[in-house]
Design a protein around this motif. Structure first.
Motif, short mmCIF file in Angstrom:
data_model
loop_
_atom_site.label_atom_id
_atom_site.label_comp_id
_atom_site.label_asym_id
_atom_site.label_seq_id
_atom_site.Cartn_x
_atom_site.Cartn_y
_atom_site.Cartn_z
N LYS A 66 -3.05 -0.05 -8.50
CA LYS A 66 -3.75 1.51 -8.43
C LYS A 66 -2.53 2.59 -8.16
N HIS A 67 -1.95 2.28 -6.79
CA HIS A 67 -0.85 2.95 -6.30
C HIS A 67 0.46 2.65 -6.04
N ASN A 68 0.49 1.28 -6.43
CA ASN A 68 1.98 0.62 -6.26
C ASN A 68 2.18 0.35 -4.62
N GLY A 69 1.35 0.20 -3.90
CA GLY A 69 1.64 0.11 -2.52
C GLY A 69 1.81 -1.61 -2.55
N ARG A 70 2.45 -2.29 -1.70
CA ARG A 70 2.91 -3.54 -1.65
C ARG A 70 2.61 -4.17 -0.40
N PHE A 71 2.30 -5.56 -0.40
CA PHE A 71 1.93 -6.32 0.86
C PHE A 71 2.94 -7.45 0.66
N ASN A 72 3.22 -8.26 1.98
CA ASN A 72 3.81 -9.47 1.80
C ASN A 72 2.48 -10.56 1.71
N ILE A 73 2.74 -11.32 0.79
CA ILE A 73 1.85 -12.49 0.53
C ILE A 73 1.54 -13.48 1.64
N ARG A 74 2.60 -13.59 2.35
CA ARG A 74 2.47 -14.96 3.05
C ARG A 74 1.88 -14.17 4.51
N THR A 75 2.31 -12.96 4.90
CA THR A 75 1.77 -12.51 6.31
C THR A 75 0.90 -11.39 6.25
N GLY A 76 0.59 -10.86 4.96
CA GLY A 76 -0.45 -9.97 4.60
C GLY A 76 0.44 -8.51 5.25
N ALA A 77 1.45 -8.42 5.75
CA ALA A 77 2.11 -7.03 6.16
C ALA A 77 2.03 -6.13 4.90
N ALA A 78 1.47 -4.66 5.40
CA ALA A 78 1.77 -3.83 4.28
C ALA A 78 3.18 -3.47 4.42
N LEU A 79 3.88 -3.26 3.22
CA LEU A 79 5.16 -3.02 3.09
C LEU A 79 5.22 -1.80 2.35
N ARG A 80 4.60 -1.05 1.62
CA ARG A 80 5.08 0.10 0.84
C ARG A 80 3.78 1.10 0.69
#
Length: 103
Positions: A66-80
């Protein structure tokens, strides 16, 4: 008590891909990283509650459709931005020719 839950056949998810998995009242995103490692996170973006299985996997990141936010798959960390709340992650494993997650 946590239990290992059968998700799908290993061949149902290509490396660097994601599928949606619904169990009881919850939605998960289940991934295979480029090296074949299975991973699992909550299935909905923490920003707008969009299904992450509709997003794009790039290396070890999932991009929300939807808004192109990103997460790290391994840790779940919000990245962008716009995501700022991390995803919950769940242990995942290969058992024979199946992928299982611990929930």
């Amino acid at each position: 008590m946590a239990d290992w839950i059968d998700v799908c056949a290993l061949d149902d998810i290509d490396p660097e891909d994601v599928i949606r998995f619904d169990h009881d009242s919850r939605t998960f995103a289940v991934y295979r990283l480029p090296d074949g490692t299975p991973c699992a996170t909550d299935g909905l973006c923490t920003h707008e509650k969009v299904h992450l299985a509709d997003g794009l996997v790039m290396d070890d990141q999932i991009e929300c459709p939807k808004h192109n936010g990103r997460f790290n798959i391994r840790t779940g960390a919000a990245l962008r931005a716009p995501v700022c709340v991390n995803l919950a992650t769940y242990p995942a494993r290969i058992s024979g020719d199946r992928i299982e997650i611990l929930i």
